[in-house]
Design a protein around this motif. Sequence first.
Motif, PDB file in Angstrom:
ATOM      1  N   GLU A 100       0.944  -0.781  -0.165  1.00  0.00           N
ATOM      2  CA  GLU A 100       0.060  -0.337  -0.263  1.00  0.00           C
ATOM      3  C   GLU A 100       0.550   1.510   0.278  1.00  0.00           C
ATOM      4  O   GLU A 100       0.720   2.530  -1.022  1.00  0.00           O
ATOM      5  CB  GLU A 100      -0.776  -0.257   1.113  1.00  0.00           C
ATOM      6  N   GLU A 101       1.594   0.764   1.154  1.00  0.00           N
ATOM      7  CA  GLU A 101       2.838   2.309   1.373  1.00  0.00           C
ATOM      8  C   GLU A 101       3.479   2.424  -0.299  1.00  0.00           C
ATOM      9  O   GLU A 101       3.592   4.285  -0.634  1.00  0.00           O
ATOM     10  CB  GLU A 101       3.453   2.420   2.459  1.00  0.00           C
TER      11      GLU A 101
ATOM     12  N   ARG B  10       3.347  11.950  -1.370  1.00  0.00           N
ATOM     13  CA  ARG B  10       4.572  12.159  -0.281  1.00  0.00           C
ATOM     14  C   ARG B  10       5.566  13.163  -0.608  1.00  0.00           C
ATOM     15  O   ARG B  10       5.779  14.043   0.777  1.00  0.00           O
ATOM     16  CB  ARG B  10       5.140  11.096   0.301  1.00  0.00           C
TER      17      ARG B  10
ATOM     18  N   ARG C 176       2.161   3.313  -3.250  1.00  0.00           N
ATOM     19  CA  ARG C 176       1.662   4.215  -3.893  1.00  0.00           C
ATOM     20  C   ARG C 176       1.405   5.466  -3.657  1.00  0.00           C
ATOM     21  O   ARG C 176       0.536   6.441  -4.377  1.00  0.00           O
ATOM     22  CB  ARG C 176       0.646   3.313  -4.665  1.00  0.00           C
ATOM     23  N   TYR C 177       1.703   5.396  -2.294  1.00  0.00           N
ATOM     24  CA  TYR C 177       1.025   6.664  -2.010  1.00  0.00           C
ATOM     25  C   TYR C 177       3.119   7.363  -2.128  1.00  0.00           C
ATOM     26  O   TYR C 177       2.599   9.008  -1.331  1.00  0.00           O
ATOM     27  CB  TYR C 177       1.119   6.565  -0.626  1.00  0.00           C
TER      28      TYR C 177
END
Length: 173
Positions: free
Chosen positions: A120-121, A128, A123-124
């Motif tokens: 998940e992380e 950020r 794609r962020y």
Amino acid sequence: MNTEEFWAIIESSRRVVNPERADGNSRRQAEELWKQLSRLSPEEIVEFGAHFQDKMDVAYHWDLWGAAYLVAGGCSDDGFTDFRSWLISMGRRVFEDAVSNAESLLRVVDSPGVEDVFFEEFRYVPARAYEALTGRDFPAHEGAGPTAPAGEEWSEQELAHRFPAFWARHQRE
């Protein structure tokens, strides 16, 4: 930013993955991607994010969802989003092979250094990096993505027939 540059950044972020370790690789790769994106201009980060979303859309396919379902012993809508993020994080060759043949992932999911098939992380990270650089929210991706997965929908009863190699792996576990 073109497709080659996008994949070069993804591949470069993988250089911190340690195949001798079964944990921490996702975190290290996300941190490395953040470092690399932080060196780009805000416009380039937005372009990277657009390429990322395009790849997420390409991977929105029933065959890949079936593979994710069997690998993980189930896969929700959100889980499939995280699976596609992981798939992109694995690099161009793995991504393109999987899009062509979902069962090609059989040789990848159990590879040394792969700690999970949900990332998940990852794609962020573009958002950020953009927000850290500009102090502004990451611009929304223009254009609507697909509303349903491409390909032929499957049911649990069809998985053994549709994905025999993954089914065999699933049955061993």
